[in-house]
Write a protein that holds these residues in place. Sequence first.
Motif, PDB file in Angstrom:
ATOM      1  N   UNK A   1       0.835  -1.204   0.000  1.00 51.91           N
ATOM      2  CA  UNK A   1       0.000   0.000   0.000  1.00 51.91           C
ATOM      3  C   UNK A   1       0.870   1.255   0.000  1.00 51.91           C
ATOM      4  N   UNK A   2       0.445   2.265  -0.742  1.00 51.50           N
ATOM      5  CA  UNK A   2       1.054   3.600  -0.689  1.00 51.50           C
ATOM      6  C   UNK A   2       0.405   4.312   0.495  1.00 51.50           C
ATOM      7  N   UNK A   3       1.205   4.629   1.495  1.00 51.83           N
ATOM      8  CA  UNK A   3       0.701   5.284   2.710  1.00 51.83           C
ATOM      9  C   UNK A   3       1.447   6.604   2.896  1.00 51.83           C
ATOM     10  N   UNK A   4       1.241   7.238   4.016  1.00 47.17           N
ATOM     11  CA  UNK A   4       1.967   8.465   4.304  1.00 47.17           C
ATOM     12  C   UNK A   4       1.375   9.656   3.565  1.00 47.17           C
ATOM     13  N   UNK A   5       1.996  10.790   3.770  1.00 45.76           N
ATOM     14  CA  UNK A   5       1.449  12.049   3.262  1.00 45.76           C
ATOM     15  C   UNK A   5       1.393  12.138   1.746  1.00 45.76           C
ATOM     16  N   UNK A   6       2.325  11.498   1.043  1.00 46.69           N
ATOM     17  CA  UNK A   6       2.301  11.565  -0.418  1.00 46.69           C
ATOM     18  C   UNK A   6       1.139  10.767  -1.006  1.00 46.69           C
ATOM     19  N   UNK A   7       0.471   9.969  -0.176  1.00 46.25           N
ATOM     20  CA  UNK A   7      -0.689   9.185  -0.632  1.00 46.25           C
ATOM     21  C   UNK A   7      -1.995   9.947  -0.426  1.00 46.25           C
TER      22      UNK A   7
ATOM     23  N   UNK B   1      -0.769  -2.525  13.276  1.00 49.39           N
ATOM     24  CA  UNK B   1      -0.475  -1.207  12.707  1.00 49.39           C
ATOM     25  C   UNK B   1      -0.838  -1.128  11.229  1.00 49.39           C
ATOM     26  N   UNK B   2      -0.970  -2.259  10.575  1.00 55.41           N
ATOM     27  CA  UNK B   2      -1.384  -2.272   9.161  1.00 55.41           C
ATOM     28  C   UNK B   2      -2.714  -1.538   9.011  1.00 55.41           C
ATOM     29  N   UNK B   3      -3.718  -1.984   9.748  1.00 56.05           N
ATOM     30  CA  UNK B   3      -5.053  -1.373   9.661  1.00 56.05           C
ATOM     31  C   UNK B   3      -5.032   0.082  10.105  1.00 56.05           C
ATOM     32  N   UNK B   4      -4.268   0.397  11.132  1.00 56.77           N
ATOM     33  CA  UNK B   4      -4.199   1.777  11.628  1.00 56.77           C
ATOM     34  C   UNK B   4      -3.633   2.714  10.569  1.00 56.77           C
ATOM     35  N   UNK B   5      -2.606   2.257   9.854  1.00 52.77           N
ATOM     36  CA  UNK B   5      -2.039   3.080   8.783  1.00 52.77           C
ATOM     37  C   UNK B   5      -3.090   3.380   7.712  1.00 52.77           C
ATOM     38  N   UNK B   6      -3.854   2.359   7.359  1.00 55.49           N
ATOM     39  CA  UNK B   6      -4.873   2.533   6.317  1.00 55.49           C
ATOM     40  C   UNK B   6      -6.016   3.420   6.799  1.00 55.49           C
ATOM     41  N   UNK B   7      -6.420   3.263   8.047  1.00 58.80           N
ATOM     42  CA  UNK B   7      -7.482   4.111   8.612  1.00 58.80           C
ATOM     43  C   UNK B   7      -7.048   5.572   8.546  1.00 58.80           C
TER      44      UNK B   7
ATOM     45  N   UNK C   1       8.638  12.909  13.859  1.00 56.10           N
ATOM     46  CA  UNK C   1       7.651  11.828  13.758  1.00 56.10           C
ATOM     47  C   UNK C   1       6.919  11.635  15.082  1.00 56.10           C
ATOM     48  N   UNK C   2       7.641  11.621  16.174  1.00 53.15           N
ATOM     49  CA  UNK C   2       7.040  11.433  17.495  1.00 53.15           C
ATOM     50  C   UNK C   2       6.045  12.561  17.812  1.00 53.15           C
ATOM     51  N   UNK C   3       6.376  13.776  17.408  1.00 55.88           N
ATOM     52  CA  UNK C   3       5.515  14.927  17.707  1.00 55.88           C
ATOM     53  C   UNK C   3       4.189  14.876  16.949  1.00 55.88           C
ATOM     54  N   UNK C   4       4.093  14.050  15.917  1.00 59.77           N
ATOM     55  CA  UNK C   4       2.841  13.913  15.161  1.00 59.77           C
ATOM     56  C   UNK C   4       1.915  12.849  15.757  1.00 59.77           C
ATOM     57  N   UNK C   5       2.412  12.089  16.707  1.00 60.58           N
ATOM     58  CA  UNK C   5       1.692  10.922  17.234  1.00 60.58           C
ATOM     59  C   UNK C   5       0.314  11.257  17.790  1.00 60.58           C
ATOM     60  N   UNK C   6       0.195  12.307  18.586  1.00 61.70           N
ATOM     61  CA  UNK C   6      -1.109  12.642  19.181  1.00 61.70           C
ATOM     62  C   UNK C   6      -2.154  12.927  18.102  1.00 61.70           C
ATOM     63  N   UNK C   7      -1.770  13.681  17.086  1.00 59.98           N
ATOM     64  CA  UNK C   7      -2.703  13.976  15.995  1.00 59.98           C
ATOM     65  C   UNK C   7      -3.108  12.680  15.278  1.00 59.98           C
ATOM     66  N   UNK C   8      -2.137  11.853  14.969  1.00 60.76           N
ATOM     67  CA  UNK C   8      -2.409  10.612  14.250  1.00 60.76           C
ATOM     68  C   UNK C   8      -3.360   9.730  15.060  1.00 60.76           C
ATOM     69  N   UNK C   9      -3.091   9.599  16.345  1.00 60.60           N
ATOM     70  CA  UNK C   9      -3.969   8.776  17.195  1.00 60.60           C
ATOM     71  C   UNK C   9      -5.380   9.364  17.293  1.00 60.60           C
ATOM     72  N   UNK C  10      -5.467  10.681  17.333  1.00 56.71           N
ATOM     73  CA  UNK C  10      -6.777  11.336  17.372  1.00 56.71           C
ATOM     74  C   UNK C  10      -7.581  10.975  16.116  1.00 56.71           C
ATOM     75  N   UNK C  11      -6.926  11.014  14.975  1.00 62.43           N
ATOM     76  CA  UNK C  11      -7.598  10.680  13.709  1.00 62.43           C
ATOM     77  C   UNK C  11      -8.006   9.209  13.693  1.00 62.43           C
ATOM     78  N   UNK C  12      -7.111   8.328  14.079  1.00 64.55           N
ATOM     79  CA  UNK C  12      -7.386   6.877  14.016  1.00 64.55           C
ATOM     80  C   UNK C  12      -8.510   6.480  14.951  1.00 64.55           C
ATOM     81  N   UNK C  13      -8.517   7.012  16.159  1.00 59.23           N
ATOM     82  CA  UNK C  13      -9.436   6.513  17.182  1.00 59.23           C
ATOM     83  C   UNK C  13     -10.702   7.348  17.335  1.00 59.23           C
ATOM     84  N   UNK C  14     -10.896   8.348  16.494  1.00 62.38           N
ATOM     85  CA  UNK C  14     -12.144   9.141  16.562  1.00 62.38           C
ATOM     86  C   UNK C  14     -13.031   8.869  15.369  1.00 62.38           C
TER      87      UNK C  14
END
Length: 181
Positions: free
Chosen positions: A51-57, A128-134, A168-181
């Motif tokens: 899968x193409x993930x990350x910001x460029x996706x 983490x596979x599913x979390x990345x895709x979410x 990367x670590x500083x983005x964690x809270x935002x990423x978790x907010x998106x995944x779990x909300x």
Amino acid sequence: MVNSDDHNNIPVWAFEAIEIKKPNAMWKNKGIQEREELYILLSPFGVKQIEHIGSTAIPNLPAKPIIDLMASIPSLEQINKIAEHLLSNDWHYVPPELDKKPWRRFFVKVKKDKRVAHLHLLQEGEERWEKQLIFRNKLRTNPHLVEEYANLKSRLAQEFNKNREEYTEAKTDFINKVIFN
């Protein structure tokens, strides 16, 4: 290639500054191309999903111009053979003791001493596979999240310009907010 000033033979690309670029429509095509090339390289090892993930996706999201890919593999037992196989195609293995993320095996594709792609190799069933895709899919469908993430990334790239791990670590809270909300 190695920075001759560094006595530890650490590659130049390991310390690249973080540069956030404007969204580029070519990132999608580059992601498809890298995914197809990796599939050919990794299918002998049992890889069936890439899968193409990350910001460029994510359309309209500023990003480091590095294509992030994630591949699922049945077992990590052949990692040394995989690393050897990928090296001939400019993919450099970052061992887990350096990567500090034991749940994946990480590779960096380098051209002219610059990172052009990352490969996150995960064992099948890794949560983490599913979390990345979410995360990717939620941003693809929500322009407000894209804007919020773009602002955060821009600020953090300035704050942690020379430290990819802290960025990367500083983005964690935002990423978790998106995944779990």
